[in-house]
Design a protein around this motif. Structure first.
Motif, short mmCIF file in Angstrom:
data_model
loop_
_atom_site.label_atom_id
_atom_site.label_comp_id
_atom_site.label_asym_id
_atom_site.label_seq_id
_atom_site.Cartn_x
_atom_site.Cartn_y
_atom_site.Cartn_z
N VAL A 92 -1.69 -4.36 0.05
CA VAL A 92 -2.51 -4.32 -1.17
C VAL A 92 -3.73 -3.43 -0.95
CG1 VAL A 92 -4.04 -5.67 -2.65
CG2 VAL A 92 -1.76 -6.53 -2.09
N ARG A 93 -4.41 -3.61 0.16
CA ARG A 93 -5.64 -2.83 0.41
C ARG A 93 -5.33 -1.35 0.57
NH1 ARG A 93 -8.71 -0.63 4.16
NH2 ARG A 93 -7.34 -1.15 5.91
N LEU A 94 -4.29 -1.02 1.32
CA LEU A 94 -3.97 0.38 1.58
C LEU A 94 -3.45 1.09 0.32
CD1 LEU A 94 -2.30 0.06 5.11
CD2 LEU A 94 -4.54 1.04 4.57
N ILE A 95 -2.63 0.40 -0.45
CA ILE A 95 -2.14 1.01 -1.69
C ILE A 95 -3.30 1.20 -2.66
CG2 ILE A 95 -0.64 0.70 -3.69
CD1 ILE A 95 1.29 -0.84 -1.83
N PHE A 96 -4.18 0.23 -2.73
CA PHE A 96 -5.34 0.33 -3.62
C PHE A 96 -6.23 1.50 -3.21
CE2 PHE A 96 -9.82 -0.78 -4.43
CZ PHE A 96 -9.79 -0.89 -5.82
N HIS A 110 -5.44 4.17 -1.05
CA HIS A 110 -4.83 5.48 -0.79
C HIS A 110 -3.68 5.83 -1.72
CE1 HIS A 110 -7.19 5.52 2.90
NE2 HIS A 110 -6.66 4.36 3.24
N GLY A 111 -3.12 4.84 -2.40
CA GLY A 111 -1.96 5.08 -3.24
C GLY A 111 -0.67 4.77 -2.49
N TYR A 112 0.35 4.40 -3.24
CA TYR A 112 1.63 4.02 -2.64
C TYR A 112 2.27 5.17 -1.87
CZ TYR A 112 6.62 2.88 -2.45
OH TYR A 112 7.91 2.66 -2.03
N GLU A 113 2.31 6.34 -2.46
CA GLU A 113 2.98 7.47 -1.81
C GLU A 113 2.29 7.87 -0.52
OE1 GLU A 113 5.79 8.69 -2.51
OE2 GLU A 113 6.11 7.61 -4.40
N ALA A 114 0.96 7.77 -0.49
CA ALA A 114 0.20 8.20 0.69
C ALA A 114 0.27 7.20 1.83
CB ALA A 114 -1.25 8.46 0.32
N MET A 115 0.51 5.93 1.51
CA MET A 115 0.57 4.91 2.56
C MET A 115 1.89 5.00 3.32
SD MET A 115 0.70 0.74 2.34
CE MET A 115 2.47 0.79 2.03
N SER A 116 1.80 5.07 4.64
CA SER A 116 3.00 5.09 5.47
C SER A 116 3.20 3.72 6.12
CB SER A 116 2.89 6.15 6.56
OG SER A 116 1.90 5.78 7.52
N LEU A 117 4.43 3.43 6.50
CA LEU A 117 4.70 2.17 7.19
C LEU A 117 4.04 2.15 8.56
CD1 LEU A 117 8.43 1.42 6.26
CD2 LEU A 117 6.33 0.48 5.27
N ARG A 118 3.92 3.30 9.19
CA ARG A 118 3.22 3.37 10.48
C ARG A 118 1.75 2.98 10.29
NH1 ARG A 118 4.52 5.53 15.19
NH2 ARG A 118 6.38 6.52 14.28
N GLN A 119 1.14 3.48 9.23
CA GLN A 119 -0.25 3.14 8.92
C GLN A 119 -0.37 1.64 8.63
OE1 GLN A 119 -1.63 4.82 5.22
NE2 GLN A 119 -3.78 4.78 5.85
N LEU A 120 0.58 1.10 7.90
CA LEU A 120 0.56 -0.33 7.57
C LEU A 120 0.68 -1.17 8.83
CD1 LEU A 120 0.68 -2.63 5.49
CD2 LEU A 120 3.15 -2.24 5.32
N ALA A 121 1.59 -0.80 9.73
CA ALA A 121 1.77 -1.54 10.97
C ALA A 121 0.50 -1.51 11.81
CB ALA A 121 2.95 -0.97 11.76
N ALA A 122 -0.13 -0.34 11.89
CA ALA A 122 -1.37 -0.22 12.67
C ALA A 122 -2.47 -1.11 12.08
CB ALA A 122 -1.82 1.24 12.70
N GLU A 123 -2.53 -1.18 10.76
CA GLU A 123 -3.54 -2.01 10.11
C GLU A 123 -3.34 -3.48 10.44
OE1 GLU A 123 -6.72 -3.14 7.62
OE2 GLU A 123 -6.15 -1.20 8.47
N VAL A 124 -2.08 -3.90 10.51
CA VAL A 124 -1.77 -5.30 10.79
C VAL A 124 -1.89 -5.62 12.28
CG1 VAL A 124 0.03 -7.06 10.62
CG2 VAL A 124 -0.30 -5.45 8.75
#
Length: 216
Positions: free
Chosen positions: A21-25, A27-41
């Motif tokens: 939710v935070r990353l999509i809000f 940066h946008g859905y297209e710009a968010m990568s799963l690698r970025q999401l994993a690093a955030e978590v």
């Protein structure tokens, strides 16, 4: 810095969803990568697939949960109210409050609905239509009872929703107006638009809030 929380169970899934939710809000859905999401978590990218199959699935789940929460909580807000004017006030108060407190989720639904795959998009448009119909029914009932004066129910429904949702572009917590004052202002705007007499007959408490808003 990435948080290290491990990669097991519902706790991790919830962390993935919140980070999504935070990353999509931001940066946008297209710009968010799963690698970025994993690093955030705080987990390895490969571990994401223990909890979500694709980025599209994550977006769909977030949007679907938002729409289901919206409908469920609206029904609770309207429960026990039969008078159309009271139901409309309750709808306005609910919609405004929800959109003030769930701003990120609302933004994602409004801006990223287009990013859903066709079958997911159609499902969410259907749920959005159900929500719109709740308001349309309130207006129709008010017209049938002679309480509201509405030229076109669909136009009025879309106009009211646009007015109420517009606060997402300017509302900031801790601003000059309290949430109660903002709700009172929107109630008055909506009721005066479809039922001038009902707006004038609003509870004294609501009228007092509106006066405080003008004075503030």
């Amino acid at each position: 810095m990435a948080r290290t929380i491990g990669s097991h169970g519902p706790t991790t899934l919830e962390a993935i969803r919140k980070a999504g939710v935070r990353l999509i809000f931001e940066h946008g859905y297209e710009a968010m990568s799963l690698r970025q999401l994993a690093a955030e978590v705080g987990i390895q990218a490969g571990s994401l697939y223990n909890h979500i199959s694709t980025k599209q699935e994550l977006l769909f789940d977030l949007v679907q949960d938002h729409m289901n929460d919206l409908l469920r909580e609206l029904d609770v807000a309207l429960a026990g109210k039969t008078d159309p004017a009271d139901r409309l006030r309750a709808f306005v108060a609910f919609h405004v409050t929800y959109h003030m407190t769930r701003k990120r989720e609302v933004f994602i639904v409004n801006s990223e609905l287009r990013s859903l795959e066709p079958k997911h998009y159609e499902a969410m448009v259907t749920l959005r239509g159900v929500y719109e119909q709740r308001l349309a029914q309130i207006l129709s009932d008010g017209v049938a009872e002679g309480v509201f004066e509405v030229v076109d129910i669909q136009v009025a429904t879309f106009a009211i929703l646009a007015l109420l949702t517009g606060l997402c572009s300017w509302y900031r917590p801790g601003g000059r107006l309290t949430r109660e004052a903002i709700i009172a202002a929107h109630e008055k705007l909506v009721l005066s638009g479809v039922a001038p007499h009902a707006a004038a007959a609003a509870p004294r408490k609501t009228a007092k809030r509106a006066r405080n808003l003008v004075a503030g």
